[in-house]
Design an enzyme around this catalytic site. Structure first.
Site, PDB file in Angstrom:
ATOM      1  N   LEU C 209      41.658  12.549 -15.601  1.00 45.05           N
ATOM      2  CA  LEU C 209      42.757  11.936 -16.131  1.00 45.05           C
ATOM      3  C   LEU C 209      44.089  12.492 -16.306  1.00 45.05           C
ATOM      4  CD1 LEU C 209      41.151   9.570 -18.738  1.00 45.05           C
ATOM      5  CD2 LEU C 209      41.084   9.413 -16.262  1.00 45.05           C
ATOM      6  N   ASN C 241      46.973  10.539 -12.953  1.00 45.21           N
ATOM      7  CA  ASN C 241      47.152  10.817 -14.533  1.00 45.21           C
ATOM      8  C   ASN C 241      47.300   9.498 -15.448  1.00 45.21           C
ATOM      9  OD1 ASN C 241      47.946  12.090 -16.864  1.00 45.21           O
ATOM     10  ND2 ASN C 241      49.924  12.803 -16.206  1.00 45.21           N
ATOM     11  N   CYS C 242      46.314   9.446 -16.354  1.00 39.31           N
ATOM     12  CA  CYS C 242      46.486   8.027 -17.108  1.00 39.31           C
ATOM     13  C   CYS C 242      46.915   8.548 -18.448  1.00 39.31           C
ATOM     14  CB  CYS C 242      44.972   7.415 -17.231  1.00 39.31           C
ATOM     15  SG  CYS C 242      44.114   7.387 -15.640  1.00 39.31           S
ATOM     16  N   VAL C 243      46.973   9.505 -18.812  1.00 38.17           N
ATOM     17  CA  VAL C 243      47.213  10.150 -20.505  1.00 38.17           C
ATOM     18  C   VAL C 243      48.901  10.350 -20.638  1.00 38.17           C
ATOM     19  CG1 VAL C 243      46.071  11.364 -22.328  1.00 38.17           C
ATOM     20  CG2 VAL C 243      44.968  10.970 -20.219  1.00 38.17           C
TER      21      VAL C 243
END
Lengths: 350, 128, 426
Positions: C209, C241-243
């Site tokens: 992530l 990237n998800c954070v």
């Protein structure tokens, strides 16, 4: 909207009472009067605010009778119950700047009335008070009055109305350690490109985030022969002989103390205490060696681990004390330490 | 650096479970910030920090889990390690504490993320 | 390298029986895009929606934002090594659908973040309130692992974006921009008197992530390298990237990297834009040292006079940023860095987790801890269930009137560290 009520503080010089010879002029309240720079402020306020009273005080009087002057002026301000308090601008006048900062901070903290002042960035009052009250950045002399009131007046109005205060770069106050968001005209990448072009050309540029102040001191080379060295103790932990004979302030100390410990083997509850107001004093008062380790150094002296413990120690309270004051204290007593042939110092803090 | 040249300080039960057979894992049932302090104490003893204490964009006080790699061996106190860990401890305070507000399954996700962040560090260490 | 970017302005998006672009209107066949999304068996279902600027719509939890593009001439295709075959991109002709984006949403982990408000105060902060958004919410098959889900959504978004980009292949662009860089020797000869500058981009690369891919390669496995600045315009770098919603770089930002575009504006005028250097932000400290040593070495080998360094994410990358800045400055190369701040809700905390006096030229994207009230909006695309559980949210998050009290960090792209926005702080 009703006009905001403003009380304005100035010194004897800007009140045209006199220069240094009149600096002992005591605090005076002039209700309904607009004096000196109050004219320029009034003009800038327009319909938004009016000066309902002016307080005048000599710079020497204020600084030499700090507690009384402060109390008297606070009482005057309280009586007028203004929406906002304006002090100065003080430009580069050192004692005036310190007075403006002191009284503006006191009005804000003790009366809960918003306050603002203005001065030159190098005025010692700026460093001392910029994190306590909004200080508008001005030129270094009174020729910058017009420019100063242009920033001072609108900020005073905003504060008086309880409006949100924008970022330092928008409002013109000195960065005070509180980061405030706002929208720039250009996006960040464009700002970065422009900054780079300036930096490449060795032209002045302004960073948007100044790195924390690094007042780094390179350590001295190690003491060669510690067994024969004369060691002194210095502390910002406020250790003083019982009763605090020199009245070192519990915070924002204005001076330091020099005390003789010849023959003193141990600091006891009966003989020493701390003047420091920034930490729980219980353990320091119980046994001041915890902050200023006289007992241990006496042992080491006996064991021959150090040459001797210097018979004088220097002390102040680090709590809220201006960096400039600390530097001045240290410059003075370091010279004394050198003259006394001290080889090394143990500096303790809390 | 081999897999026996470092140890993992963690409060993540998943890390303990997955790695205890193959790595030196020091598991403590303490908070995120306390893990940082535990690591700081070991840096004072002479261990070197090997992975970044603020690994991951999940914020301190959001995720309750933290796993950090430090050297197995000890030497002089490493100043760079000390600066990093002190800054990290300071950074914790900036975030509102909400690590205890999530529903149970979310903690599984936090554990997995922490494990994968650690694994990406271990992969580098084991390769070297 | 010379790349011609053709801009096709999209004025509206509508669902229709057949996908096409006509008179600036993008017609989307829901059936067709669904089929494209569902090519991956890990995605159980997908729903599409359209969100337009000014509408009372909240999209959350956002995973990625992508601008549809199509490669019309030249080597390779969009998203090389990911969707298109590996081949060097960045020259020829590429068309982009401007004014719109594909937004992927889905709860990959329980603390998934990312809000895009199309109206209200939140819309001022997220750049994606200004684009027409085709939103796809992807539901995975049961018992999927987060990393498989992330990958499935990431690829589904790219496939749909490429599908939409293809619709523009035969169109005539409304506007064309040409981006051209020189080889090292050409640049020396052509601009002998201009300072030589480059862009150093730090890519998020910490693990699940937190990943970025370069031509399909996981960025944590690269050593710093140089690219032509035009390569990103064909999707050479994509986000996994998800954070950290506010300061992660969605694929849209990689495609439209603002530093690259603004440096091109000055190329051949005030400086010679030599190249784009990419580096990473690994968690392992020895990797950081190697990577920052290498970026500084590349700057020196390229005889650069100045660089701009951009960042992605919070905490760990502050260390990379400062290491890069310090080492590059030490080579005598003048450095400007772009970051954002976590100064606490009151703005009084230390903004960065690392610092150095060498970092004397900083551009900031603002304080991500600033509190903002997001009013209740009429429609939610995705799910609000987790909004109260995301970064920057506190227990008072969901207020009685339905408004949300959150920190800027939950808003997608709000404090972007490539300088994508106008937000700043002092």
């Amino acid at each position: 909207m009703a006009k905001l009520k403003v009380v304005h503080y100035i010194n004897q010089f800007f009140a045209q009472i006199g220069g240094e010879e009149k600096a002992d002029y005591p605090a005076e309240l002039r209700v309904g009067e607009i004096v000196g720079p109050g004219q320029a402020l009034t003009q800038q306020f327009g319909e938004d605010a009016e000066i309902v009273a002016t307080i005048i005080c000599g710079d020497s009087y204020f600084n030499e009778n700090l507690e009384k002057a402060k109390a008297d002026i606070l009482a005057m301000v309280k009586e007028q119950a203004p929406d906002v308090f304006v002090a100065g601008p003080a430009f580069n006048a050192g004692r005036y700047g310190v007075a403006c900062g002191t009284i503006a901070a006191a009005v804000q903290e003790e009366l809960g009335i918003p306050a603002v002042t203005g001065m030159y960035v190098e005025n010692p009052g700026a460093d001392m008070f910029k994190t306590h009250v909004y200080i508008v950045s001005t030129k270094n002399n009174a020729a910058g009055m017009r420019d100063a009131v242009k920033k001072l007046a609108p900020l005073a109005v905003k504060l008086g109305r309880g409006e949100a205060i924008g970022a330092s770069s928008q409002e013109g106050y000195m960065p005070n350690g509180v980061r405030v968001n706002f929208f720039e005209k250009e996006r960040g990448s464009q700002r970065a490109v422009k900054m780079l072009i300036k930096k490449l050309a060795d032209k002045p540029f302004e960073t948007e985030f100044p790195m924390p102040d690094f007042d780094r001191v390179d350590p001295n080379p190690a003491v060669k022969d510690i067994a024969h060295a004369k060691i002194a103790l210095v502390t910002s932990g406020g250790i003083v002989p019982k009763g605090n004979p020199d009245h070192i302030e519990s915070s924002s100390a204005s001076h330091y103390g020099e005390y003789d410990i010849a023959g003193v083997m141990d600091l006891t509850e009966a003989t020493y205490e701390t003047a420091h107001g920034g930490y729980d004093p219980v353990y320091a008062n119980e046994d001041s060696d915890r902050v200023l380790p006289v007992d241990v150094l006496r042992d080491m002296e006996k064991e021959g681990k150090i040459g001797e413990l210097h018979h004088l120690f220097y002390t102040t309270t680090g709590n809220g004390t201006a960096v400039a004051s600390s530097k001045a204290f240290a410059a003075e007593f370091s010279q004394k330490l050198k003259n006394d042939g001290v080889d090394a110092v143990i500096l303790t803090s809390t | 650096m081999g897999s026996r040249d470092y140890m993992v300080i963690t409060n993540n039960p998943l890390v303990l479970d997955r790695l205890k057979e193959t790595r030196h894992v020091v598991y403590r049932d303490i908070s995120y910030e306390e893990i940082l302090r535990e690591v700081r104490d070991r840096i004072h003893e002479g261990h070197t920090l090997l992975s970044h204490p603020l690994s991951g964009s999940v914020k301190p006080n959001e995720t309750p889990y933290k796993s950090i790699m430090i050297s197995e061996g000890k030497g002089e106190v490493d100043e760079a390690s000390l600066k990093l860990i002190e800054n990290a401890i300071q950074a914790c305070r900036k975030f509102i504490f909400k690590s205890d507000l999530y529903e149970a399954p979310v903690y599984d996700d936090f554990q997995i993320i922490d494990l994968t962040l650690l694994e990406s560090g271990m992969a580098s260490a084991d390769a070297g | 390298m010379r790349l011609e970017m053709g801009h096709i302005y999209i004025k509206d998006i509508q669902f229709a029986a057949e996908s096409k672009i006509e008179d600036g209107i993008l017609y989307v066949s829901e059936e067709a895009v669904r089929a494209v999304a569902l090519e991956d068996e890990k995605i159980k279902s997908v729903s599409f929606d359209i969100a337009k600027p000014g509408e009372s719509v909240r999209i959350t939890p956002v995973k990625d934002v992508i601008e549809p593009r199509v490669k019309v001439e030249g080597r390779g295709g969009i998203f090389p090594g990911v969707i298109a075959k590996v081949d060097t991109v960045g020259e020829g002709k590429t068309y982009a659908l401007k004014g719109m984006a594909v937004v992927t949403a889905g709860k990959i982990v329980g603390f998934q973040e990312g809000i895009i408000d199309m109206t209200g105060p939140g819309a001022d902060y997220t750049p994606f309130s200004k684009t027409l958004n085709l939103v796809m919410v992807c539901e995975p098959v049961d018992d999927i692992k987060p990393h498989d889900y992330e990958k499935a959504v990431r690829f589904a978004g790219f496939r749909v974006a490429v599908y939409l980009g293809e619709l523009a292949r035969e169109l005539t662009p409304d506007e064309t921009k040409v981006y051209e860089t020189c080889t090292i020797k050409e640049g020396m000869e052509k601009y002998p008197d201009l300072p030589r500058v480059a862009y150093v981009q730090m890519l998020q690369s910490q693990g699940l992530l937190h990943d970025t891919y370069v031509y399909g390669v996981d960025a944590k496995k690269i050593v710093p390298t140089i690219m032509s600045p035009t390569e990103i315009m064909d999707g050479a770098i994509v986000s996994g990237n998800c954070v950290s919603a506010c300061d992660k770089n969605p694929t849209y930002v990689h495609l439209n990297n603002p530093v690259v575009h603004d440096m091109f504006e000055q190329h051949g005028k005030t400086f010679n834009f030599v190249c784009h250097i990419i580096t990473n932000e690994n968690v392992y400290l020895a990797d950081k040292q190697r990577s920052s040593d290498w970026t500084a070495k590349l700057c020196k080998m390229l005889d650069l006079d100045g660089v701009i360094v951009s960042q992605e994410g919070f905490g760990n990358p502050d260390t990379d940023l400062i290491m890069n800045c310090k080492k590059i400055e030490a080579e005598g190369v003048k450095t400007v860095i772009i970051t954002d701040e976590y100064a606490g809700r009151d703005g009084k905390s230390q903004s960065l987790a690392d610092s150095d006096p060498a970092a004397d030229a900083v551009v900031t994207g603002g304080n991500a801890n600033q509190v903002i009230i997001l009013p209740k909006l009429d429609k939610v695309i995705g799910t609000l269930d987790y909004v109260t559980k995301i970064a920057g949210a506190s227990e008072e998050t969901l207020r009685e009137d339905g408004s949300l009290e959150v920190e800027l960090q939950v808003l997608t792209g709000a404090t972007n560290e490539t300088g994508f926005n106008k937000l700043s702080a002092r």
